[in-house]
Scaffold this active site. Structure first.
Site, short mmCIF file in Angstrom:
data_model
loop_
_atom_site.label_atom_id
_atom_site.label_comp_id
_atom_site.label_asym_id
_atom_site.label_seq_id
_atom_site.Cartn_x
_atom_site.Cartn_y
_atom_site.Cartn_z
CG ASP A 94 6.08 77.61 53.05
OD1 ASP A 94 4.89 77.92 53.21
OD2 ASP A 94 6.50 77.01 52.04
CE LYS A 156 8.67 73.96 51.65
NZ LYS A 156 8.88 75.42 51.52
CE LYS A 185 5.95 74.64 49.20
NZ LYS A 185 6.06 76.08 49.50
#
Length: 223
Positions: A94, A156, A185
């Site tokens: 991430d 995300k 996400k």
């Protein structure tokens, strides 16, 4: 058809990203992830090697963060960090974008930075953290587009360390932009079963939360 606890667990990255996290807390995180069947644990780079050892053969991924939490490292440093966490055993990465560059309209710079991390990750899924609380809707849309253009697997919402976390309307917008081309996400401030289900209904395919166990227990009690 309603989600089962097992299905919900398979969408959760069980997170421990506090700077004061201890090895005992990491061990507990990995034990919980194994017990409940979470998709992954999400940990800082310093904990990747230990988490990888604790979870070997357990069917739980190790996810780590790059350029976290501010996104203000250079692209070269982010790429090097991605290579290092991959070497230590991270299976997903991430990364935080340079939010200021996106807001300035330096789209080529943002795209190149994401691509550098994607290439350094050597096939591992990369989730691009936009930090939506700082962005206009137009900037969120462009950030999603740039992430896909650069080869990322997910977009995300948030780090959980900024002024705001995941919002249903942001998840819905991001899903509309990425469609079936990538995952979304939601992370930051997801603390209850109601929070989790609202994010999934809006289009989230993965959730990042440190309240994973409480959410699963709430769901199991409600069955």
């Amino acid at each position: 058809m309603p989600l089962t606890p097992k299905e919900l667990a398979s969408m959760i990255d069980h997170s421990l990203l506090r700077p004061n996290a201890t090895l005992r807390e990491l061990e507990k995180l990995c034990e919980e992830a194994t017990e409940y069947g979470f998709k992954a644990v999400c940990v800082n780079p310093v904990h990747v090697e230990a988490a990888s050892g604790l979870l070997r053969g357990k069917g739980v991924f190790v996810c780590s963060v790059v350029g976290f939490p501010l996104g203000t490292h250079s692209a070269e440093i982010k790429a090097a960090e991605a290579r290092e966490v991959a070497r230590l055993g991270a299976q997903e990465i991430d990364m935080v974008i340079h939010v200021g560059a996106l807001k300035d309209g330096r789209h080529g710079q943002v795209r190149d930075e994401i691509r550098a991390v994607v290439e350094a990750s050597e096939g591992r899924p990369v989730k691009v953290i936009l930090e939506t609380c700082y962005l206009t809707d137009e900037e969120k849309i462009r950030g999603c587009e740039l992430a896909l253009e650069a080869g990322a697997s997910f977009v995300k919402t948030s780090t959980g360390f900024a002024a705001g976390g995941a919002k249903v309307e942001d998840v819905r917008l991001m899903r509309r932009v990425v469609g079936s081309r990538g995952g979304v996400k939601a992370a930051g401030g997801i603390r209850t079963l109601e929070d989790a289900l609202k994010m999934i209904e809006a289009g989230a395919s993965r959730l990042g939360t440190s309240s994973s166990v409480a959410i699963l227990r709430e769901m199991i009690r409600s069955e």
